[in-house]
Design a protein around this motif. Structure first.
Motif, PDB file in Angstrom:
ATOM      1  N   LEU A  11      40.144  33.048  29.247  1.00  0.00           N
ATOM      2  CA  LEU A  11      41.317  33.214  30.098  1.00  0.00           C
ATOM      3  C   LEU A  11      40.899  33.635  31.504  1.00  0.00           C
ATOM      4  O   LEU A  11      41.420  33.136  32.504  1.00  0.00           O
ATOM      5  N   GLY A  12      39.956  34.574  31.566  1.00  0.00           N
ATOM      6  CA  GLY A  12      39.451  34.992  32.873  1.00  0.00           C
ATOM      7  C   GLY A  12      38.857  33.834  33.645  1.00  0.00           C
ATOM      8  O   GLY A  12      39.094  33.673  34.849  1.00  0.00           O
ATOM      9  N   GLU A  20      43.238  32.795  40.843  1.00  0.00           N
ATOM     10  CA  GLU A  20      43.911  34.064  40.554  1.00  0.00           C
ATOM     11  C   GLU A  20      42.871  35.141  40.256  1.00  0.00           C
ATOM     12  O   GLU A  20      42.717  35.596  39.116  1.00  0.00           O
ATOM     13  N   PRO A  21      42.121  35.571  41.266  1.00  0.00           N
ATOM     14  CA  PRO A  21      41.002  36.486  41.012  1.00  0.00           C
ATOM     15  C   PRO A  21      41.420  37.860  40.483  1.00  0.00           C
ATOM     16  O   PRO A  21      40.688  38.468  39.707  1.00  0.00           O
ATOM     17  N   VAL A  22      42.575  38.358  40.904  1.00  0.00           N
ATOM     18  CA  VAL A  22      42.997  39.687  40.459  1.00  0.00           C
ATOM     19  C   VAL A  22      43.282  39.679  38.964  1.00  0.00           C
ATOM     20  O   VAL A  22      42.819  40.564  38.215  1.00  0.00           O
ATOM     21  N   TRP A  27      41.303  40.562  33.029  1.00  0.00           N
ATOM     22  CA  TRP A  27      40.935  40.090  31.696  1.00  0.00           C
ATOM     23  C   TRP A  27      39.433  40.176  31.453  1.00  0.00           C
ATOM     24  O   TRP A  27      38.984  40.545  30.363  1.00  0.00           O
ATOM     25  N   LEU A  28      38.657  39.856  32.463  1.00  0.00           N
ATOM     26  CA  LEU A  28      37.209  39.934  32.301  1.00  0.00           C
ATOM     27  C   LEU A  28      36.752  41.377  32.124  1.00  0.00           C
ATOM     28  O   LEU A  28      35.815  41.652  31.362  1.00  0.00           O
ATOM     29  N   THR A  29      37.418  42.308  32.810  1.00  0.00           N
ATOM     30  CA  THR A  29      37.075  43.724  32.651  1.00  0.00           C
ATOM     31  C   THR A  29      37.340  44.175  31.218  1.00  0.00           C
ATOM     32  O   THR A  29      36.535  44.922  30.625  1.00  0.00           O
ATOM     33  N   LYS A  30      38.445  43.715  30.643  1.00  0.00           N
ATOM     34  CA  LYS A  30      38.743  44.050  29.247  1.00  0.00           C
ATOM     35  C   LYS A  30      37.650  43.513  28.320  1.00  0.00           C
ATOM     36  O   LYS A  30      37.242  44.182  27.364  1.00  0.00           O
ATOM     37  N   ALA A  31      37.196  42.302  28.612  1.00  0.00           N
ATOM     38  CA  ALA A  31      36.155  41.717  27.771  1.00  0.00           C
ATOM     39  C   ALA A  31      34.830  42.463  27.930  1.00  0.00           C
ATOM     40  O   ALA A  31      34.091  42.658  26.958  1.00  0.00           O
TER      41      ALA A  31
END
Length: 220
Positions: A11-12, A20-22, A27-31
């Motif tokens: 998704l990131g 949509e970088p924000v 999502w990438l931070t969660k991963a």
């Protein structure tokens, strides 16, 4: 749970592609927090591209230490763009030694910039032999700038045969020089004042430029 985390990464990546970088960062931070190594690379590169260089470089360095070829390549790119060549070389070498051809090409360019000719030729040859046309062109230019015309022509022909336009242009200039030299020897016409044409200048002055244009191998 592993599937969910992989889905966060995908998704990131999709959000990055959609501009949509924000949302992508979220999502990438969660991963990353869930321990996904791919997310570390993706988030690090996203942060670097959007101005948070310090945080991004830390993440890429962390991934590179965990033996991520992609992270090593991207961290090397970050260092090279900042003209931190001594830091870029070992990063590219990590990836190149694991058969990343883009890294081998960039490492060859950096060695050429530092006039480390043996290493430059070795890495550019490795990349060119693996089918990288930019590397074949740069290898030809490397030899041409050192007056090794026969060796230069060999690599430039290989690149030109693969459709590399710049190699075709340089070969044409080399042919024109040869004809002019032959005419001069026979006393016919005037010779061309030709050493290396402007458009054939080796890109070693900037490791991320290929013949006056950004190499297709270098991510924007």
């Amino acid at each position: 749970m592993a599937g969910d985390v992989t889905g966060m990464v995908h998704l990131g990546q999709a959000l990055v592609a959609l501009g949509e970088p924000v949302e992508a960062e979220s999502w990438l931070t969660k991963a990353v927090d869930a321990g996904n190594p791919e997310a570390v690379v993706e988030l690090g590169w996203l942060l670097v591209r959007h101005g948070d260089t310090e945080r991004g470089e830390r993440l890429l360095a962390r991934a590179a230490e965990d033996a991520s070829v992609k992270a090593a390549l991207q961290l090397g790119t970050v260092c090279a763009r900042a003209n931190h060549v001594p830091e870029a070389k070992p990063r590219f070498q990590v990836a190149a030694e694991r058969d990343d051809i883009t890294a081998a090409h960039r490492l060859g360019i950096l060695h050429g910039k530092d006039e480390e000719n043996k290493e430059a030729v070795a890495w550019l040859t490795r990349a060119a032999d693996a089918g990288n046309l930019d590397a074949a062109t740069d290898l030809g230019l490397h030899h041409l700038n050192r007056y090794a015309d026969d060796e230069a022509a060999t690599w430039l022909r290989r690149a030109a045969d693969g459709g590399e336009v710049h190699a075709m242009v340089v070969l044409s200039a080399m042919a024109a020089r040869y004809v002019a030299t032959q005419d001069e020897a026979r006393g016919v016409g005037q010779s061309l004042d030709y050493a290396t044409p402007e458009h054939a200048t080796s890109p070693v002055g900037d490791p991320l430029l290929h013949s006056g244009r950004r190499s297709a191998a270098v991510p924007a």
